[in-house]
Write a protein that holds these residues in place. Structure first.
Motif, PDB file in Angstrom:
ATOM      1  N   ARG A 316       0.951  -1.086  -0.106  1.00 21.18           N
ATOM      2  CA  ARG A 316       0.093   0.155   0.014  1.00 21.18           C
ATOM      3  C   ARG A 316       0.903   1.287  -0.008  1.00 21.18           C
ATOM      4  NH1 ARG A 316      -4.069  -1.694   4.881  1.00 21.18           N
ATOM      5  NH2 ARG A 316      -5.396  -3.159   3.894  1.00 21.18           N
ATOM      6  N   THR A 322       2.908   2.902  -9.939  1.00 23.23           N
ATOM      7  CA  THR A 322       1.393   2.730 -10.508  1.00 23.23           C
ATOM      8  C   THR A 322       1.452   1.886 -11.833  1.00 23.23           C
ATOM      9  OG1 THR A 322       1.041   4.821 -11.550  1.00 23.23           O
ATOM     10  CG2 THR A 322       0.899   4.630  -9.220  1.00 23.23           C
ATOM     11  N   ALA A 348     -10.171   5.084 -12.419  1.00 22.93           N
ATOM     12  CA  ALA A 348      -9.418   3.893 -11.688  1.00 22.93           C
ATOM     13  C   ALA A 348      -8.908   2.910 -12.607  1.00 22.93           C
ATOM     14  CB  ALA A 348     -10.292   3.377 -10.481  1.00 22.93           C
ATOM     15  N   LYS A 368      -3.846   4.113  -9.249  1.00 24.78           N
ATOM     16  CA  LYS A 368      -3.981   4.707  -7.848  1.00 24.78           C
ATOM     17  C   LYS A 368      -3.292   6.021  -8.042  1.00 24.78           C
ATOM     18  CE  LYS A 368      -4.048   0.900  -4.530  1.00 24.78           C
ATOM     19  NZ  LYS A 368      -3.441   0.279  -3.549  1.00 24.78           N
ATOM     20  N   LEU A 375      -4.644  10.064  -5.603  1.00 24.77           N
ATOM     21  CA  LEU A 375      -5.486   8.956  -5.377  1.00 24.77           C
ATOM     22  C   LEU A 375      -6.826   9.432  -5.039  1.00 24.77           C
ATOM     23  CD1 LEU A 375      -3.202   8.067  -2.113  1.00 24.77           C
ATOM     24  CD2 LEU A 375      -3.814   6.531  -4.183  1.00 24.77           C
ATOM     25  N   PHE A 380      -8.751   5.896  -5.595  1.00 22.59           N
ATOM     26  CA  PHE A 380      -8.002   4.965  -4.777  1.00 22.59           C
ATOM     27  C   PHE A 380      -7.749   3.725  -5.499  1.00 22.59           C
ATOM     28  CE2 PHE A 380      -9.462   7.871  -1.664  1.00 22.59           C
ATOM     29  CZ  PHE A 380      -8.216   8.397  -0.949  1.00 22.59           C
ATOM     30  N   GLY A 381      -7.961   3.839  -7.101  1.00 26.74           N
ATOM     31  CA  GLY A 381      -7.857   2.432  -7.937  1.00 26.74           C
ATOM     32  C   GLY A 381      -8.924   1.587  -7.571  1.00 26.74           C
ATOM     33  N   THR A 411      -5.588  -2.877  -6.558  1.00 28.21           N
ATOM     34  CA  THR A 411      -6.654  -2.009  -6.124  1.00 28.21           C
ATOM     35  C   THR A 411      -7.261  -2.776  -4.737  1.00 28.21           C
ATOM     36  OG1 THR A 411      -9.262  -1.966  -6.698  1.00 28.21           O
ATOM     37  CG2 THR A 411      -8.184  -3.992  -7.234  1.00 28.21           C
TER      38      THR A 411
END
Length: 576
Positions: A316, A322, A348, A368, A375, A380-381, A411
């Motif tokens: 995380r 990304t 996303a 993300k 974000l 946030f994906g 994700t």
């Protein structure tokens, strides 16, 4: 309906809808529907079969699940103890009852879920039993009727329970290919991995009056969004208004509707020329006889010794590369393509054409960001239905152009918002999973960061699944698991260990084919080195697939996912 005595001994029941005290025999004559307010009480699987099937026609499949604990999961109660208690409390061996029957004289295969058994959760044995029911329908050339009642995938079996979404979906695809009708009946409740796979990817989707269905549950949506939910949210009538079911049917009319559907399908098949068999896709895959290695068995990939919670935090890390970073470094000439062609473009999910060593490929991945603003702008994906449909459009375009597909998964899960549910989140995920099982072009997936639940699987039904060394892949987040099975979320580190969500764990279980090493300090410490490693791994795994025919690709992909049920469910087969 509420009562304190065992159901079969009750003389009176109190309706949960209007609080009317009802004479039990009268309620049973009314199919457990309150005659005062119309509330449909939940039914057990045996009761449901008795209501739907012709008297005396139901024949259970000769397959019985043995004790199964594929990842040795322990929370405050060992998983085998929970199974034993569920069996004692329900009289069932698992959370689904499967067999063959006739409805109005029309033969069909049935798979009926029972919410009383661990919330009707989808585990390896449940997935295997439903798959065998579908295979029986294929053998007998009869329709398949699924009655769903589930809270989602069974977290005590980790990511192996997530794999059942793909296993059952590809069995549905095999029936679709030979023109056999599949029908799902949504009953209350149907959520999570079941909603996002076989409950919504059948030919016809019926909802019993009062049923609720969605990908994320109401409590989760309220917690994540802080929003009040619309009136009647996720109910059968809500689903009908938003185009997610074919019809809403009261219980008393349900058998008649199913009989009419089966009669139409039977008449259609009798009058039409039988379609040719599609041996590469419709034929039942040969399942390798693999067994889960014991948890203590050494694995050459398990060399880091990192604590799973530490790995979760690394996966995380906001500096972690990304999808767009990898497209800029590991691939060349990326041309992004936007939109689902239905009204949305989810930020996303990014995707488009790129080159890998000069070879054109279609790359699709979750995006993300590194800053808070990025974000938030990318949710946030967490993909919306538009994101899943954009990915599906690009996958199908790649197949038409003869291009391989590379997916990059990062994700926490699919978007758990109100808008996503209104737009059919569960069905969008289910359609991606179903499409990937038959996509006639090579598919390579890399789990680059977080692989969260059905949102991850929607891009990960692949020929080869790779995983970065410090990535994670799980049926549920450690925090979510801890909140459900432990006293509070502070047990998330313990839940992370129990879920077996690290790359070495999943390589040992056969979910992941290869672990991609990261530079010292993890991918965010040297993004360029991480990109080189990813590019080399994708190239090495993609090249052998390019020489395979489409038929071979589809067959082997199905074999890959089929074994997650057969090899781990512990099903004992009887003579057919």
């Amino acid at each position: 309906m509420t009562a304190t005595a065992p159901r079969e001994e009750q003389l009176w029941s109190r309706c949960t809808g209007c609080a009317t005290l009802l004479y039990r025999k009268r309620l049973r004559r009314n199919l457990d529907v309150c005659p005062e307010c119309g509330v449909h009480a939940r039914l057990s699987a045996p009761d449901r079969v008795r209501q739907l099937a012709d008297p005396g026609s139901f024949r259970p499949l000769p397959d019985s699940p043995a004790d199964v604990d594929p990842i040795g999961f322990v929370d405050v109660v060992p998983y085998p103890h929970r199974i034993t208690a569920a069996r004692a409390g329900t009289g069932l061996a698992e959370a689904v009852l499967c067999g063959t029957a006739t409805l109005g004289g029309h033969p069909a295969a049935l798979a009926v879920m029972d919410f009383r058994f661990l919330g009707g959760s989808l585990g390896c044995a449940v997935g295997e039993l439903i798959t065998r029911a579908a295979e029986r329908a294929l053998d007998d050339r009869v329709p398949l009727v699924l009655v769903t009642a589930s809270g989602g995938a069974r977290m005590q079996e980790g990511v192996l329970s997530l794999m059942q979404m793909a296993t059952v979906s590809q069995a549905i695809a095999a029936l679709r290919e030979v023109g056999l009708l599949t029908v799902s009946v949504l009953t209350d409740p149907t959520y999570g991995g079941v909603a996002a796979s076989f409950a919504t990817n059948t030919d016809v989707v019926l909802a019993e009056s009062g049923a609720r269905m969605g990908f994320a549950g109401p409590r989760v949506i309220r917690q994540v969004t802080g929003r009040a939910l619309p009136e009647g949210f996720q109910t059968a009538d809500f689903l009908l208004r938003h185009g997610q079911v074919d019809m809403v049917v009261p219980r008393r009319a349900l058998r008649g509707r199913l009989v009419a559907l089966l009669a139409a399908a039977r008449a259609g098949r009798a009058s039409a020329t039988a379609p040719p068999r599609v041996p590469t896709a419709a034929a039942r895959p040969v399942v390798p006889r693999q067994q889960t290695p014991p948890a203590a068995e050494a694995d050459p990939a398990a060399s880091t010794g990192a604590d799973p919670w530490t790995t979760v935090r690394l996966a995380r890390h906001p500096g972690r590369p990304t999808t767009l970073d990898y497209l800029d470094s590991a691939f060349d000439g990326f041309v992004e393509m936007h939109g689902d062609r239905l009204g949305g473009d989810c930020p996303a999910v990014v995707g488009g054409l790129a080159r890998l060593d000069g070879r054109p490929v279609m790359v699709i991945g979750h995006q993300k960001g590194h800053t808070t603003a990025e974000l938030v702008s990318r949710n946030f994906g967490m993909a919306s239905p538009a994101g899943h449909r954009k990915a599906l459009r690009l996958m199908r375009l790649a197949a038409r152009l003869g291009l391989p597909v590379v997916t990059l998964v990062d994700t926490p899960g699919a978007d758990p918002g109100v808008d996503a549910e209104e737009q059919g989140q569960a069905a969008a995920i289910a359609e991606n999973i179903l499409a990937l099982t038959v996509l006639p072009t090579p598919v390579v997936t890399v789990i680059t960061g977080e692989g969260g639940s059905g949102g991850a699987l929607a891009l990960a039904v692949a020929d080869r699944v790779l995983m970065l060394e410090h990535a994670v892949y799980s049926v549920i987040s450690p925090e979510g698991c801890a909140a459900i099975l432990w006293p509070d979320r502070s047990a998330a580190p313990e839940a992370a260990r129990a879920l077996r969500l690290t790359a070495p764990d999943l390589h040992r279980l056969g979910v992941v084919d290869e672990i991609v090493p990261e530079p010292p300090g993890a991918a965010h410490g040297d993004p360029e080195a991480a990109a080189r490693a990813l590019g080399e791994a994708v190239r090495a795994n993609l090249l052998p697939l390019l020489d395979m025919s489409a038929a071979t690709l589809v067959r082997r992909r199905r074999q890959r996912f089929r074994r997650f049920g057969a090899a781990r469910a512990g099903i004992r087969s009887g003579a057919r």
